[in-house]
Design an enzyme around this catalytic site. Structure first.
Site, mmCIF file in Angstrom:
data_model
loop_
_atom_site.group_PDB
_atom_site.id
_atom_site.type_symbol
_atom_site.label_atom_id
_atom_site.label_comp_id
_atom_site.label_asym_id
_atom_site.label_seq_id
_atom_site.Cartn_x
_atom_site.Cartn_y
_atom_site.Cartn_z
ATOM 1 N N CYS A 183 0.796 -1.237 0.000
ATOM 2 C CA CYS A 183 0.000 0.000 0.000
ATOM 3 C C CYS A 183 0.828 1.286 0.000
ATOM 4 O O CYS A 183 0.518 2.238 -0.696
ATOM 5 C CB CYS A 183 -0.997 -0.012 1.148
ATOM 6 S SG CYS A 183 -0.256 0.061 2.768
ATOM 7 N N HIS A 201 -2.708 1.122 6.883
ATOM 8 C CA HIS A 201 -2.949 1.128 5.447
ATOM 9 C C HIS A 201 -2.737 2.546 4.942
ATOM 10 O O HIS A 201 -3.091 3.520 5.614
ATOM 11 C CB HIS A 201 -4.377 0.651 5.148
ATOM 12 C CG HIS A 201 -4.700 0.691 3.683
ATOM 13 N ND1 HIS A 201 -3.882 0.102 2.743
ATOM 14 C CD2 HIS A 201 -5.724 1.263 2.989
ATOM 15 C CE1 HIS A 201 -4.390 0.314 1.541
ATOM 16 N NE2 HIS A 201 -5.509 1.016 1.667
ATOM 17 N N ASP A 223 -7.450 5.770 -3.435
ATOM 18 C CA ASP A 223 -6.659 4.636 -2.973
ATOM 19 C C ASP A 223 -6.243 3.776 -4.163
ATOM 20 O O ASP A 223 -7.071 3.108 -4.774
ATOM 21 C CB ASP A 223 -7.497 3.818 -1.971
ATOM 22 C CG ASP A 223 -6.640 2.832 -1.222
ATOM 23 O OD1 ASP A 223 -5.506 2.587 -1.666
ATOM 24 O OD2 ASP A 223 -7.106 2.305 -0.194
ATOM 25 N N ASN A 268 -14.054 3.167 10.286
ATOM 26 C CA ASN A 268 -15.129 3.125 11.283
ATOM 27 C C ASN A 268 -15.620 1.744 11.699
ATOM 28 O O ASN A 268 -16.417 1.640 12.639
ATOM 29 C CB ASN A 268 -16.369 3.870 10.755
ATOM 30 C CG ASN A 268 -16.172 5.363 10.811
ATOM 31 O OD1 ASN A 268 -15.892 5.911 11.862
ATOM 32 N ND2 ASN A 268 -16.253 6.017 9.656
ATOM 33 N N ASP A 289 -16.675 -1.764 13.206
ATOM 34 C CA ASP A 289 -16.586 -2.375 14.538
ATOM 35 C C ASP A 289 -15.822 -3.695 14.396
ATOM 36 O O ASP A 289 -15.939 -4.374 13.384
ATOM 37 C CB ASP A 289 -17.987 -2.731 15.066
ATOM 38 C CG ASP A 289 -18.745 -1.476 15.462
ATOM 39 O OD1 ASP A 289 -18.107 -0.410 15.496
ATOM 40 O OD2 ASP A 289 -19.954 -1.584 15.724
ATOM 41 N N PRO A 302 11.059 -4.239 21.458
ATOM 42 C CA PRO A 302 12.171 -5.119 21.096
ATOM 43 C C PRO A 302 12.850 -4.724 19.781
ATOM 44 O O PRO A 302 12.215 -4.138 18.913
ATOM 45 C CB PRO A 302 11.489 -6.478 20.943
ATOM 46 C CG PRO A 302 10.067 -6.175 20.633
ATOM 47 C CD PRO A 302 9.747 -4.787 21.099
ATOM 48 N N ASN A 328 -0.135 -6.342 18.629
ATOM 49 C CA ASN A 328 0.858 -6.523 17.559
ATOM 50 C C ASN A 328 2.156 -5.891 18.028
ATOM 51 O O ASN A 328 2.171 -4.713 18.391
ATOM 52 C CB ASN A 328 0.395 -5.819 16.286
ATOM 53 C CG ASN A 328 -0.798 -6.515 15.681
ATOM 54 O OD1 ASN A 328 -0.860 -7.745 15.670
ATOM 55 N ND2 ASN A 328 -1.749 -5.741 15.203
#
Ligand code: HEM
Length: 1035
Positions: A210, A267, A290, A330, A332, A399, A496
């Site tokens: 991307c 993204h 995009d 947006n 959920d 790390p 993550n």
């Protein structure tokens, strides 16, 4: 049109034509694309000069013939007639002897394209090639051409063409290894090589992800004249089924089952600024586009343009692709458990996880600018649903790739009874777009958590465990699932963990000069416990060096440091970025960047003295005529002379211009002895007495800043040179302290003072200063001295003893006190007053000028200062000097400005007071000694970034202010500057107040800044213009 075409068309009359590409391109902000060819934007005039063989007859009118291959028929551009309109091409002519200046006006809606210009292959042409090879252009060229005025149309074509799916587009996308036959997406460093490869090979370039797609689209659209910026959305949803929710499915063992919907860690897309004539009013402005191929829009992989406003308002029917973009920011997140019979149970949901920290690069520098609130209304933070009294948290330190690290699972029991849990801990490598790769670690434990206690499980992730499965995105996803005994619900937590890369060190030596070779050193240390093979550095830097690879032969052992050198010749002036990428078999995409300031010329002393120092060491002598001078360089020699042997080096030479003017009286040029000592002490005490009269020093400075701000406001956002204003202000602050009054800037006496100081500064340290006085300086000096005498007389008449209003009153008090000592008399007073005026004006004002210049040309640093100032001064009407302790960054910037500009590069000349010795050299009494302060302020080994303007030179890892011992802009030892306190207060209050009120802007049409200082006793920046934009109306 090329010159040869012109000459050909106009044989006989027209001798030549100057397209003025350099000037026009700069005015049209296309000079970064090319400055040899004419590249202009629509709706903005440009100028050409036509040279004729003889003056043109007055009845002869020039017309321009414009050819555009795609447009049928040529366009004839003529002088504007009365009824000429803005939607037509027209020109204006001005004649001078045998030259004609043509100013050409183009309509804002002119079709973009190549107007018979003899272009070489490069980015601009490739952008047109992209349009020409698009599906609509190939299928219906005239229809396509008729829409090329419309940015919505152009941008939609470009985003479809940037990906190679379903057309002859630029980039092939790939989200997982292996990247055979192409470039790993993380390795690209700029869009240009991608575009060039595409144009050469006529096939899609492998590979993009991307950020690569959006960077290329951003370059192309900017080249085509559409303002564009890159946007990064964190936790970006990819909702495939259009239900505005991301459904994550887990099996009964709490193992995630891959589903179509996904959340990408981040993204990237782009926004372009445009009018939307195809939509109803109010949807113009930033539009989301995009180019990453995700879903089809009207049959092709593309997305947008869609107004950001429509996303914020949830108006999903607005063209184009609003529902998909809306979900990206947006959706959920719903976690489901699927039973073997197919039944779904909702584990948890979160409506605030997706679409956070939506960011773009600040137009003012490399800072992140948050645009989240342009996409959505503020969200109420949702407390993650937990199972009653048991909470699960996952913690980790940041790390570095190559090291082992710990992940801590923390189970907290806030209830009154003990709980038993089964804790399932899994770590997996994932790509940035959430594709699961291998598992690094997995274990299950049964734990008992007593009431009101926390239980911690520490899992060590070893390099060997993750090395084989982690992707080039270096992300490890850690999932914890706690099943509490006797309860039906599980607690799921997921984080993550990004693994950071080691650093590349880039050393840029000394002063970088245009078209002169420099050698940089690039170093890197292998952080892995295993050797690296096939190491290669790739370097790149627009205006500095074209893309180059430097291969490292053999292997790089664990912990081994490799250094390579690269020599190149900077081709463009101004501030440039030097980019380095390191790749090897086991470690890829280690990036490094250095800012390089390319100067036009080298200042005399900064170029000459370092060479002499390199050859002869830190102590060497030069002859000025027949007079020897000893030059001292570097922190060690200077500290040894002026601190360890302070008295030996505390004298002043007596044959210089300044000593002639002051006849050895006052402070600056007074020789080492009782009179100097007493006057120095007097000046120090008086300046330290911040409450002279009713007005404190702080009030006097802030009062003066008000005058400066008022003058700046008058500039009305137009470019102006603030240098004189800063000189006037500094001089007035000293006047207020000395004479108890400030002067209007155009007052005759005030002007004469400024003039005298400027003249002295220019010549005092130069060859004329060594010889003696110039008539001009003599005249100004005696006029100023005469006027000050008058002021002293007025003071004598109006003073009340022991109630000093200013320095003059204080001195008169001293004269009363020391009636008989003979050291304090009126001649000495005049000399001291002029010393303070001379020493305190140019030094401070030039430092302010430099600081403002650096802040203007380093907008990212400016923004950080303003944030700190706004924070600390919130609710306060004005700044006070005490505030500095809460502004470490601002202080670091001021210190760094002082270091980098080296206001007094050679300090004030000293002389030895007796025969002495330094670093093995014998120096006789009365020898002229020159402190090379620049050699200390730029000394390698003393500074983190010796040759770069970087406030980090004064900040430790915690962001606290630190002052290295080499910071000596005020010199050191018994003769060090006695106005340091005043200067620091002035720098702080002036800069903070101005930064609080104004945004400092470098106008684009004045070309790159020239950082080369003008050499004098005090160095000044070269004259420059800038814009002061009031911040209230801006923020
Ligand atoms: C940013 C502003 C300033 C800088 C960078 C600066 C720097 C210096 C330096 C390098 C010296 C020479 C020290 C030596 O010979 O070893 C000096 C001397 C001196 N400065 Fe400053 N100065 C500044 C502002 C001021 C101000 C505001 C005043 C007073 C109003 C002042 C008054 C003096 C005096 C009187 C001396 C001579 C000291 C002596 O010979 O004993 N300076 N300054």
């Amino acid at each position: 049109m090329s010159k040869s075409e012109w000459a050909h068309t106009c044989v006989g009359i027209i001798a030549g034509v100057d397209l003025g590409s350099r000037i026009n391109n700069r005015a049209h902000r296309t000079n970064e694309i090319d400055w040899q060819r004419l590249i202009v934007r629509r709706g903005q005039p440009f100028s050409l000069t036509v040279h004729c063989s003889s003056p043109l007859a007055s009845d002869l009118e020039l017309a321009l013939l414009l050819k555009q291959d795609k447009i049928t028929g040529d366009i004839v551009i003529r002088q504007r007639t009365a009824e000429g309109s803005d939607d037509k091409w027209w020109l204006r002519q001005q004649r001078a002897q045998d030259e004609v200046l043509l100013t050409v006006y183009s309509p804002a809606r002119a079709a973009i394209g190549q107007y018979r210009l003899a272009f070489e292959d490069n980015v601009m042409d490739i952008c047109f090639e992209i349009l020409d090879r698009s599906k609509p252009a190939l299928s219906n060229p005239s229809e396509d051409m008729s829409q090329r005025w419309d940015p919505a149309y152009i941008s939609r074509v470009v985003v479809a063409m940037v990906n190679a799916n379903d057309d002859a587009g630029v980039l092939v996308g790939k989200w997982q290894k292996p990247y055979t036959g192409g470039v790993v997406p993380t390795q690209w460093m700029s869009s240009v090589p991608i575009l060039e490869r595409w144009s050469r090979s006529k096939t899609g370039v492998k590979y993009g992800q991307c950020w690569v797609f959006s960077a290329v689209a951003c370059t192309v659209l900017r080249c085509l004249g559409i303002p564009t910026r890159c946007i990064t959305n964190f936790d970006s949803a990819h909702d495939t089924d259009g239900n505005v929710s991301i459904d994550r499915i887990f099996d009964v063992h709490k193992q995630q089952v891959d589903s179509h919907d996904s959340i990408w860690n981040f993204h990237c897309w782009i926004e372009s600024y445009m009018q939307r004539e195809d939509l109803s009013e109010g949807y113009g402005g930033w539009q989301v586009l995009d180019p990453t191929p995700q879903e089809r829009s009207s049959g092709m992989f593309r997305c947008g343009p869609c107004p950001v406003k429509a996303i914020k308002e949830g108006e999903l029917s607005v063209k184009y692709d609003a529902p998909f973009i809306f979900a990206e920011v947006n959706a959920d997140v719903v976690n489901w458990e699927v039973r073997p019979d197919g039944q779904r149970k909702k584990l948890s949901s979160n409506s605030t996880q997706v679409g956070v920290n939506i960011s773009t690069k600040s137009p003012y520098g490399d800072e992140r600018e948050d645009v989240t609130l342009q996409y959505k209304y503020p969200e109420v933070t949702e407390v993650a649903p937990q199972t009653g009294d048991v909470q699960l948290k996952i913690k980790y330190a940041s790390p570095v790739f190559g090291t082992d690290f710990d992940v801590i699972y923390e189970l907290e029991n806030t209830g009154g009874a003990e709980v038993r849990c089964k804790l399932n801990m899994v770590s997996k490598a994932v790509t940035y777009n959430s594709v699961h790769l291998g598992e690094c670690q997995s274990s299950t434990v049964n734990v008992v958590v007593p009431a009101h206690k926390v239980h911690r499980e520490v899992v060590r992730l070893l390099y060997e465990q993750y090395a084989s499965c982690v992707s080039e995105h270096n992300v490890i996803r850690v999932i914890g699932v706690a099943q509490v005994s006797g309860r039906d619900q599980s607690i799921l937590k997921m984080v993550n963990i990004p693994l950071s890369k080691p650093e590349i060190t880039i050393k840029i030596p000394g002063w970088v000069i245009l078209n002169q070779r420099i050698t940089t050193t690039i170093s890197f240390t292998n952080p892995l416990p295993v050797p690296l093979q096939q190491g290669v550095f790739t370097v790149e830097g627009a205006g500095l060096v074209s893309s180059k690879e430097i291969r490292i032969p053999g292997r790089i052992g664990p912990g081994q440091r490799v250094s390579v050198q690269l020599t190149f010749m900077p081709m463009r002036q101004g501030m440039r970025k030097f980019l380095v990428d390191f790749d090897s078999d086991r470690l890829q995409d280690v990036k490094g960047v250095a800012t390089v300031v390319v100067h036009k010329t080298s200042p005399l002393f900064t170029s000459m003295l370092p060479n002499l120092r390199q050859r002869y060491g830190n102590v060497f002598s030069l002859f000025f005529g027949n007079r020897p001078a000893v030059i001292l360089n570097g922190t060690k020699a200077i500290r040894e002379a002026f601190i360890s042997k302070a008295n030996d080096f505390a004298g002043r030479p007596d044959e210089l211009l300044l000593s002639n003017l002051t006849e050895g009286k006052g402070v600056i040029m007074a020789n080492h002895g009782p009179s100097w000592r007493d006057h120095r002490r007097f000046a120090l005490m008086t300046l330290r007495n911040f409450g002279l009269g009713k007005q404190s020093m702080e009030d006097r400075i802030l009062g003066e800043v008000e005058h400066v701000a008022a003058e700046l406001e008058k500039s009305n956002g137009k470019p102006m040179n603030p240098q004189i204003l800063f000189h006037n202000a500094s001089c007035d602050i000293i006047c207020s302290i000395m004479y108890g009054t400030r002067y209007e800037y155009d007052h005759h006496f005030f002007q004469a003072m400024i003039q005298m100081m400027a003249e002295c500064s220019k010549i005092a340290n130069g060859p004329w200063g060594m010889v003696g006085l110039t008539l001009k300086v003599m005249n100004d000096h005696s006029y100023v001295k005469g006027h000050v005498k008058g002021i002293v007389a007025e003071h004598r008449a109006s003073r009340i003893p022991k109630q000093p209003r200013d320095v003059i009153d204080s001195y008169l008090d001293q004269m009363d006190k020391r009636e008989k000592s003979g050291l304090f008399d009126e001649e000495q007073m005049l000399a001291t007053l002029l010393d303070l005026l001379f020493a305190g004006t140019d030094t401070t004002s030039n430092t302010i000028c430099f600081a403002v210049f650096y802040l203007t040309t380093h907008p990212d640093i400016q923004v950080r200062c303003q944030r700190e100032i706004d924070n600390v001064l919130e609710g306060k009407e004005r700044a006070s000097f005490e505030d500095k302790d809460r502004m470490p960054f601002m202080q670091a910037v001021i210190h760094e400005s002082q270091r980098f500009c080296s206001t007094l590069p050679l300090s004030v000349y000293h002389a030895t007071t007796k025969d002495t010795e330094l670093q093995g050299y014998r120096i006789p009494k009365g020898t002229l000694v020159i402190q090379n302060l620049s050699s200390v302020l730029y000394e390698e080994g003393q500074w983190k970034f010796p040759h770069e303007f970087n406030p980090d030179n004064f900040l430790n890892d915690q962001g606290e202010l630190q002052q290295p011992e080499a910071f000596m802009p005020f010199s050191v030892g018994p003769r060090m500057c006695l106005g340091e306190g005043l200067a620091r207060m002035e720098l702080f209050l002036v800069l903070v107040t101005l930064l609080r009120r104004f945004q400092f802007i470098w106008p684009e049409d004045v070309g790159p800044p020239d950082f080369t200082p003008l050499f004098g006793v005090t160095q000044a920046p070269k004259p420059f213009s800038m814009v002061f934009r009031p911040r209230d109306s801006h923020t």
